[in-house]
Design an enzyme around this catalytic site. Structure first.
Site, PDB file in Angstrom:
ATOM      1  N   SER A 156     -37.838  70.614  86.201  1.00  0.00           N
ATOM      2  CA  SER A 156     -38.880  71.656  86.040  1.00  0.00           C
ATOM      3  C   SER A 156     -38.033  73.063  85.548  1.00  0.00           C
ATOM      4  O   SER A 156     -36.826  73.039  85.704  1.00  0.00           O
ATOM      5  CB  SER A 156     -39.588  71.759  87.322  1.00  0.00           C
ATOM      6  OG  SER A 156     -38.782  72.285  88.279  1.00  0.00           O
ATOM      7  N   ILE A 195     -35.245  72.132  90.758  1.00  0.00           N
ATOM      8  CA  ILE A 195     -35.970  73.424  90.288  1.00  0.00           C
ATOM      9  C   ILE A 195     -35.087  74.418  90.428  1.00  0.00           C
ATOM     10  O   ILE A 195     -33.851  74.440  90.728  1.00  0.00           O
ATOM     11  CB  ILE A 195     -36.673  73.673  91.967  1.00  0.00           C
ATOM     12  CG1 ILE A 195     -37.369  75.098  91.824  1.00  0.00           C
ATOM     13  CG2 ILE A 195     -35.860  73.605  93.145  1.00  0.00           C
ATOM     14  CD1 ILE A 195     -38.389  75.079  93.129  1.00  0.00           C
ATOM     15  N   ILE A 205     -30.894  71.940  92.670  1.00  0.00           N
ATOM     16  CA  ILE A 205     -30.923  73.231  92.376  1.00  0.00           C
ATOM     17  C   ILE A 205     -30.456  73.326  91.000  1.00  0.00           C
ATOM     18  O   ILE A 205     -29.453  73.394  90.842  1.00  0.00           O
ATOM     19  CB  ILE A 205     -30.559  74.116  93.438  1.00  0.00           C
ATOM     20  CG1 ILE A 205     -31.167  73.711  94.937  1.00  0.00           C
ATOM     21  CG2 ILE A 205     -31.126  75.681  92.994  1.00  0.00           C
ATOM     22  CD1 ILE A 205     -32.334  73.784  95.174  1.00  0.00           C
ATOM     23  N   LYS A 206     -31.290  73.980  90.161  1.00  0.00           N
ATOM     24  CA  LYS A 206     -30.762  74.299  88.862  1.00  0.00           C
ATOM     25  C   LYS A 206     -30.207  75.717  88.793  1.00  0.00           C
ATOM     26  O   LYS A 206     -30.750  76.835  89.155  1.00  0.00           O
ATOM     27  CB  LYS A 206     -31.911  74.113  87.607  1.00  0.00           C
ATOM     28  CG  LYS A 206     -32.297  72.746  87.522  1.00  0.00           C
ATOM     29  CD  LYS A 206     -33.812  72.976  86.600  1.00  0.00           C
ATOM     30  CE  LYS A 206     -33.449  72.959  85.030  1.00  0.00           C
ATOM     31  NZ  LYS A 206     -34.270  72.627  84.457  1.00  0.00           N
ATOM     32  N   VAL A 207     -28.961  75.720  88.260  1.00  0.00           N
ATOM     33  CA  VAL A 207     -28.194  77.026  88.140  1.00  0.00           C
ATOM     34  C   VAL A 207     -27.474  77.299  86.703  1.00  0.00           C
ATOM     35  O   VAL A 207     -27.189  76.223  86.185  1.00  0.00           O
ATOM     36  CB  VAL A 207     -26.924  76.984  89.204  1.00  0.00           C
ATOM     37  CG1 VAL A 207     -25.997  78.265  88.975  1.00  0.00           C
ATOM     38  CG2 VAL A 207     -27.288  76.749  90.461  1.00  0.00           C
TER      39      VAL A 207
END
Length: 383
Positions: free
Chosen positions: A45, A109, A140-142
């Site tokens: 997402s 996310i 977790i998207k970084v």
């Protein structure tokens, strides 16, 4: 062999994830059907996806109204909405996560895009998201910025799964891979387990061809009709740069995972940081709508597809094992040819521009969504 190409993919060592998440696909059972009938193994997402999901559905209205009545800020309401969707999606994918021993079954996310160049802010928000969602199979998207790489190393060392997003250049991918390795090494040094941590490196595709193709057309206009041979040579490069870039990235993946540092971690149970092909919807109607699926099948990779590309692939993908390993020499030669005086396309400049534009493409919908939530909250709450 299955007649559905998507179901073949796993036998070739590639997982299919979907680049979309809405409350509707969760609540209607559509997501379960996609897992069963399309072989879906994970989900991603981003702020742009959630902007469309929340603005185009009334399924969020009650929660928005309730949040406003509790005097929550628009950001707090936003997080409550997306955290709930992420948790439910994680639960749906949990059986895949367990069956694959933590290889697949993840839901991603993204931290606020405003933090793309903020190391401390990215780390703090990623930890907060991870602890608030409380699901082992959340990623977790970084973003793959210089500051992002430092944050990735720290997050991996803390045992947080990371999806490195907005990777365009092979050099940046290499930095993401080594950040993952350093994070794992820190855990080993502290006698912490590393077999329960996962990361993917999301390598963006179609945006590269879109930008390079525009530069090629501009260069052709500069050359004029008197340089027909040069123009023809330039046109032959259109639509080929993104796939060539991905093939070089895959060779880099093989080089890194053959290193002694990686092998030492692998012996302790470390999982590959798989390359994930992103931005796989074809932007140019002259190209096949499954161009970035057919040409990038490879072991230890993921292809994340938006719903339209997912269905197009189910209908007419033409797959074969390890196509990512074909024409590799030609991929390197293509990048060399871009430096030729007749062509003069500076790929470092192009890829740097794409990274900053990519951040902006998430900042704008993120800000727009917060404003929209605030307006919706006022409209839904009786005066």
């Amino acid at each position: 062999m299955s007649t559905n190409p998507l179901l073949e993919m796993q036998s070739y060592g590639q997982s299919i994830w979907m680049d979309n998440l809405t409350r509707e696909v969760i609540e209607t059972g559509e997501l379960n059907q996609l897992i069963e009938n399309r072989g879906l193994r994970g989900l991603t997402s981003n702020p742009a996806i959630f902007e469309k999901a929340i603005n185009n559905s009334d399924r969020y209205d009650q929660a928005i109204q309730s949040g406003h009545q509790q005097e929550k800020s628009s950001q707090e309401i936003y997080e409550s909405l997306v955290f709930e969707d992420i948790r439910k999606a994680c639960d749906i994918f949990r059986p895949i996560y367990e069956e694959s021993n933590g290889l697949d079954g993840y839901v991603s996310i993204e931290v606020s895009p405003h933090l793309a160049h903020d190391i401390k802010g990215t780390i703090a928000e990623a930890i907060r998201f991870y602890e608030a969602i409380e699901k082992e199979n959340v990623m977790i998207k970084v973003p793959g910025t210089l500051e992002g790489f430092a944050a990735i190393e720290q997050l991996i060392s803390r045992g947080i799964n990371v999806n490195v997003t907005l990777l365009f250049s092979v050099d940046n991918y290499r930095q993401a891979a080594w950040a993952y390795i350093r994070g794992l090494e820190a855990r080993v040094k502290n006698n912490q387990p590393i077999d329960n941590i996962a990361s993917v490196a999301s390598f963006f595709l179609s945006r590269i061809d879109t930008k390079v193709d525009k530069r090629i057309e501009q260069r052709i206009r500069e050359l004029g009709t008197e340089s027909l041979n040069k123009s023809m040579r330039l046109r032959e490069l259109k639509g080929d740069v993104a796939v060539a870039n991905a093939k070089i990235a895959y060779q880099t993946f093989k080089e890194i995972t053959a290193s002694s540092r990686w092998k030492a971690l692998e012996e302790k149970g470390a999982k590959f940081q798989r390359l994930l092909w992103a931005s796989t919807s074809t932007k140019d109607p002259d190209y096949s709508d499954v161009k970035y699926v057919n040409e990038l099948v490879g072991e230890h990779t993921i292809n994340t597809l938006p719903p339209t590309t997912l269905e197009a692939c189910a209908d007419h993908c033409d797959l074969s094992p390890n196509r990512i390993e074909t024409d590799v020499d030609e991929a390197y030669q293509l990048f060399e040819s871009l430096k030729h005086p007749d062509i003069k396309i500076n790929m470092d400049e192009v890829l740097d521009e794409l990274l900053e534009e990519g951040i902006e493409k998430f900042v704008n919908p993120y800000d727009s969504l917060l404003e929209s939530i605030e307006n919706q909250a006022k409209q839904l709450t009786p005066s």
